[in-house]
Design a protein around this motif. Structure first.
Motif, PDB file in Angstrom:
ATOM      1  N   ASP A 155       0.765  -1.263  -0.046  1.00  0.00           N
ATOM      2  CA  ASP A 155       0.193  -0.034   0.170  1.00  0.00           C
ATOM      3  C   ASP A 155       0.889   1.265  -0.130  1.00  0.00           C
ATOM      4  OD1 ASP A 155      -2.583  -1.285   0.108  1.00  0.00           O
ATOM      5  OD2 ASP A 155      -2.264  -1.806   2.272  1.00  0.00           O
ATOM      6  N   GLY A 156       2.017   1.255   0.294  1.00  0.00           N
ATOM      7  CA  GLY A 156       2.996   2.508   0.183  1.00  0.00           C
ATOM      8  C   GLY A 156       4.347   2.245   1.206  1.00  0.00           C
ATOM      9  N   ILE A 157       4.677   3.453   1.339  1.00  0.00           N
ATOM     10  CA  ILE A 157       5.957   3.669   1.856  1.00  0.00           C
ATOM     11  C   ILE A 157       5.739   3.540   3.427  1.00  0.00           C
ATOM     12  CG2 ILE A 157       7.742   5.149   2.828  1.00  0.00           C
ATOM     13  CD1 ILE A 157       8.372   4.048   0.023  1.00  0.00           C
ATOM     14  N   ALA A 158       6.320   2.467   4.400  1.00  0.00           N
ATOM     15  CA  ALA A 158       5.829   2.238   5.697  1.00  0.00           C
ATOM     16  C   ALA A 158       6.940   2.689   6.587  1.00  0.00           C
ATOM     17  CB  ALA A 158       5.721   0.649   6.053  1.00  0.00           C
ATOM     18  N   GLY A 159       7.923   2.730   6.326  1.00  0.00           N
ATOM     19  CA  GLY A 159       9.166   3.441   6.970  1.00  0.00           C
ATOM     20  C   GLY A 159      10.419   4.008   6.210  1.00  0.00           C
ATOM     21  N   MET A 160      11.072   4.622   6.867  1.00  0.00           N
ATOM     22  CA  MET A 160      12.303   5.392   6.454  1.00  0.00           C
ATOM     23  C   MET A 160      13.129   5.769   7.604  1.00  0.00           C
ATOM     24  SD  MET A 160      13.118   8.819   4.328  1.00  0.00           S
ATOM     25  CE  MET A 160      12.919   9.741   5.764  1.00  0.00           C
ATOM     26  N   TRP A 161      14.154   5.139   7.939  1.00  0.00           N
ATOM     27  CA  TRP A 161      14.778   5.165   9.195  1.00  0.00           C
ATOM     28  C   TRP A 161      16.434   5.797   8.951  1.00  0.00           C
ATOM     29  CZ3 TRP A 161      11.810   0.849   8.417  1.00  0.00           C
ATOM     30  CH2 TRP A 161      10.438   0.896   9.034  1.00  0.00           C
ATOM     31  N   PHE A 162      16.804   6.724   9.613  1.00  0.00           N
ATOM     32  CA  PHE A 162      18.321   6.917   9.510  1.00  0.00           C
ATOM     33  C   PHE A 162      18.916   5.947  10.405  1.00  0.00           C
ATOM     34  CE2 PHE A 162      16.786  11.229   9.537  1.00  0.00           C
ATOM     35  CZ  PHE A 162      17.478  11.798   8.377  1.00  0.00           C
ATOM     36  N   ASP A 163      20.102   5.265   9.899  1.00  0.00           N
ATOM     37  CA  ASP A 163      21.087   4.257  10.461  1.00  0.00           C
ATOM     38  C   ASP A 163      21.075   4.574  11.894  1.00  0.00           C
ATOM     39  OD1 ASP A 163      22.297   1.893  10.595  1.00  0.00           O
ATOM     40  OD2 ASP A 163      24.372   3.027  10.246  1.00  0.00           O
ATOM     41  N   ALA A 164      20.713   3.588  12.784  1.00  0.00           N
ATOM     42  CA  ALA A 164      20.997   3.652  14.219  1.00  0.00           C
ATOM     43  C   ALA A 164      20.252   4.668  14.622  1.00  0.00           C
ATOM     44  CB  ALA A 164      22.524   4.058  14.492  1.00  0.00           C
ATOM     45  N   GLN A 165      19.020   5.196  14.361  1.00  0.00           N
ATOM     46  CA  GLN A 165      18.268   6.065  15.077  1.00  0.00           C
ATOM     47  C   GLN A 165      17.232   5.433  16.209  1.00  0.00           C
ATOM     48  OE1 GLN A 165      15.624   7.773  11.933  1.00  0.00           O
ATOM     49  NE2 GLN A 165      14.117   6.940  13.341  1.00  0.00           N
ATOM     50  N   LYS A 166      16.813   6.168  16.994  1.00  0.00           N
ATOM     51  CA  LYS A 166      15.989   5.738  18.147  1.00  0.00           C
ATOM     52  C   LYS A 166      14.828   5.120  17.338  1.00  0.00           C
ATOM     53  CE  LYS A 166      13.880   7.037  22.356  1.00  0.00           C
ATOM     54  NZ  LYS A 166      13.879   8.210  23.353  1.00  0.00           N
ATOM     55  N   TRP A 167      14.161   4.134  17.909  1.00  0.00           N
ATOM     56  CA  TRP A 167      13.065   3.173  17.030  1.00  0.00           C
ATOM     57  C   TRP A 167      13.366   2.641  15.864  1.00  0.00           C
ATOM     58  CZ3 TRP A 167      10.523   3.090  21.506  1.00  0.00           C
ATOM     59  CH2 TRP A 167      10.674   4.220  22.131  1.00  0.00           C
ATOM     60  N   PHE A 168      14.813   2.565  15.794  1.00  0.00           N
ATOM     61  CA  PHE A 168      15.139   1.701  14.342  1.00  0.00           C
ATOM     62  C   PHE A 168      14.664   0.308  14.604  1.00  0.00           C
ATOM     63  CE2 PHE A 168      18.004  -0.490  11.536  1.00  0.00           C
ATOM     64  CZ  PHE A 168      18.254   0.620  10.422  1.00  0.00           C
ATOM     65  N   PRO A 169      13.872  -0.124  13.487  1.00  0.00           N
ATOM     66  CA  PRO A 169      13.257  -1.621  13.498  1.00  0.00           C
ATOM     67  C   PRO A 169      14.408  -2.610  13.649  1.00  0.00           C
ATOM     68  CG  PRO A 169      13.373  -0.885  11.255  1.00  0.00           C
ATOM     69  CD  PRO A 169      13.998   0.277  12.126  1.00  0.00           C
ATOM     70  N   ASN A 185       7.292   8.690  14.849  1.00  0.00           N
ATOM     71  CA  ASN A 185       6.898   8.767  13.435  1.00  0.00           C
ATOM     72  C   ASN A 185       8.108   7.843  12.450  1.00  0.00           C
ATOM     73  OD1 ASN A 185       6.721  10.000  10.786  1.00  0.00           O
ATOM     74  ND2 ASN A 185       7.829  11.601  11.016  1.00  0.00           N
ATOM     75  N   PRO A 186       7.431   7.112  11.787  1.00  0.00           N
ATOM     76  CA  PRO A 186       8.243   5.997  11.022  1.00  0.00           C
ATOM     77  C   PRO A 186       8.739   6.316   9.618  1.00  0.00           C
ATOM     78  CG  PRO A 186       5.950   5.691  10.709  1.00  0.00           C
ATOM     79  CD  PRO A 186       5.914   6.779  11.491  1.00  0.00           C
ATOM     80  N   VAL A 187       8.700   7.694   9.238  1.00  0.00           N
ATOM     81  CA  VAL A 187       9.052   8.117   8.054  1.00  0.00           C
ATOM     82  C   VAL A 187       9.385   9.940   8.040  1.00  0.00           C
ATOM     83  CG1 VAL A 187       7.986   6.658   6.438  1.00  0.00           C
ATOM     84  CG2 VAL A 187       6.641   8.811   7.245  1.00  0.00           C
ATOM     85  N   GLY A 188      10.447   9.861   9.035  1.00  0.00           N
ATOM     86  CA  GLY A 188      10.763  11.380   9.124  1.00  0.00           C
ATOM     87  C   GLY A 188      11.327  11.841   8.136  1.00  0.00           C
ATOM     88  N   ILE A 189      11.171  13.239   7.801  1.00  0.00           N
ATOM     89  CA  ILE A 189      11.393  14.048   6.821  1.00  0.00           C
ATOM     90  C   ILE A 189      10.035  14.057   5.762  1.00  0.00           C
ATOM     91  CG2 ILE A 189      12.609  14.968   4.774  1.00  0.00           C
ATOM     92  CD1 ILE A 189      15.024  13.537   6.232  1.00  0.00           C
ATOM     93  N   ILE A 190       9.559  12.998   5.736  1.00  0.00           N
ATOM     94  CA  ILE A 190       8.693  12.851   4.583  1.00  0.00           C
ATOM     95  C   ILE A 190       7.225  13.041   5.339  1.00  0.00           C
ATOM     96  CG2 ILE A 190       7.196  11.368   3.494  1.00  0.00           C
ATOM     97  CD1 ILE A 190       9.481   9.737   2.653  1.00  0.00           C
ATOM     98  N   VAL A 191       6.970  12.726   6.594  1.00  0.00           N
ATOM     99  CA  VAL A 191       6.227  13.146   7.515  1.00  0.00           C
ATOM    100  C   VAL A 191       7.030  14.210   8.568  1.00  0.00           C
ATOM    101  CG1 VAL A 191       4.614  12.776   9.491  1.00  0.00           C
ATOM    102  CG2 VAL A 191       4.593  11.287   7.289  1.00  0.00           C
ATOM    103  N   PRO A 192       6.951  15.552   8.323  1.00  0.00           N
ATOM    104  CA  PRO A 192       8.166  16.354   8.862  1.00  0.00           C
ATOM    105  C   PRO A 192       7.972  16.556  10.300  1.00  0.00           C
ATOM    106  CG  PRO A 192       6.427  17.559   7.834  1.00  0.00           C
ATOM    107  CD  PRO A 192       5.956  16.471   7.513  1.00  0.00           C
TER     108      PRO A 192
END
Length: 176
Positions: free
Chosen positions: A31-45, A130-137
């Protein structure tokens, strides 16, 4: 580091791609983009089962739009999103999408927008998840007094993103 992904079984592709702010792990569902995480960020899956597909068309389109954002050619993203969270989290994330590039909002402002003016801390938690930082600002949310507050990707990235958007004031930089 806490790791979370609420819907790993639904992911149809993942890819680690470079960005000016470090590697990003992308995840998508049908259905779409579900996540975008910086390497080693908090809440990294944690590791999840989805094919590694750096050639996935939706992930490539999302990465291209992000590149346009970094180059100053894009203010908003036009991507299907498949964000999973509580109804409150999804309401907060929807409110974040209304903060335009070059502007900021406070946690209290967001709490009022979602109809829960006393839930400032809960808004902070939702913003952080927020699982998609920057995109959801979520980087555009600052303290009521203008100070930079937490950012799951790190305050240095938040500062750089706000500087990129032209909204970081010298006072805020001196408070870091």
């Amino acid at each position: 580091m806490t790791r979370t992904l609420h819907h790993p079984g639904r992911c149809t592709a993942q890819a680690m791609l470079p960005s000016p702010f470090g590697p990003l792990l992308w995840a998508r569902t049908a259905d779409g983009i579900a996540g975008m995480w910086f390497d080693a960020q908090k809440w990294f899956p944690a590791a999840f089962q989805a094919p590694h597909r750096p050639d996935d068309p939706l992930i490539l389109e999302a990465a291209a739009q992000l590149d346009d954002y970094f180059a100053g050619r894009r203010d908003r993203f036009e991507l299907p999103l498949d964000l999973h969270g509580t109804p409150f989290q999804r309401a907060v994330w929807a409110a974040l999408l209304d903060i335009p590039r070059g502007r900021t909002s406070s946690y209290g402002d967001i709490a009022r927008l979602v109809g829960s003016p006393q839930a400032v801390r809960a808004v902070g938690v939702a913003v952080g998840r927020n699982p998609v930082g920057i995109i959801v600002p979520c980087h555009r949310v600052i303290g009521r007094d203008g100070t930079l507050t937490g950012y799951a990707g790190g305050l240095d990235r938040k500062q750089a993103l706000l500087r990129l958007e032209g909204v970081l004031h010298p006072l805020q930089e001196s408070l870091l």
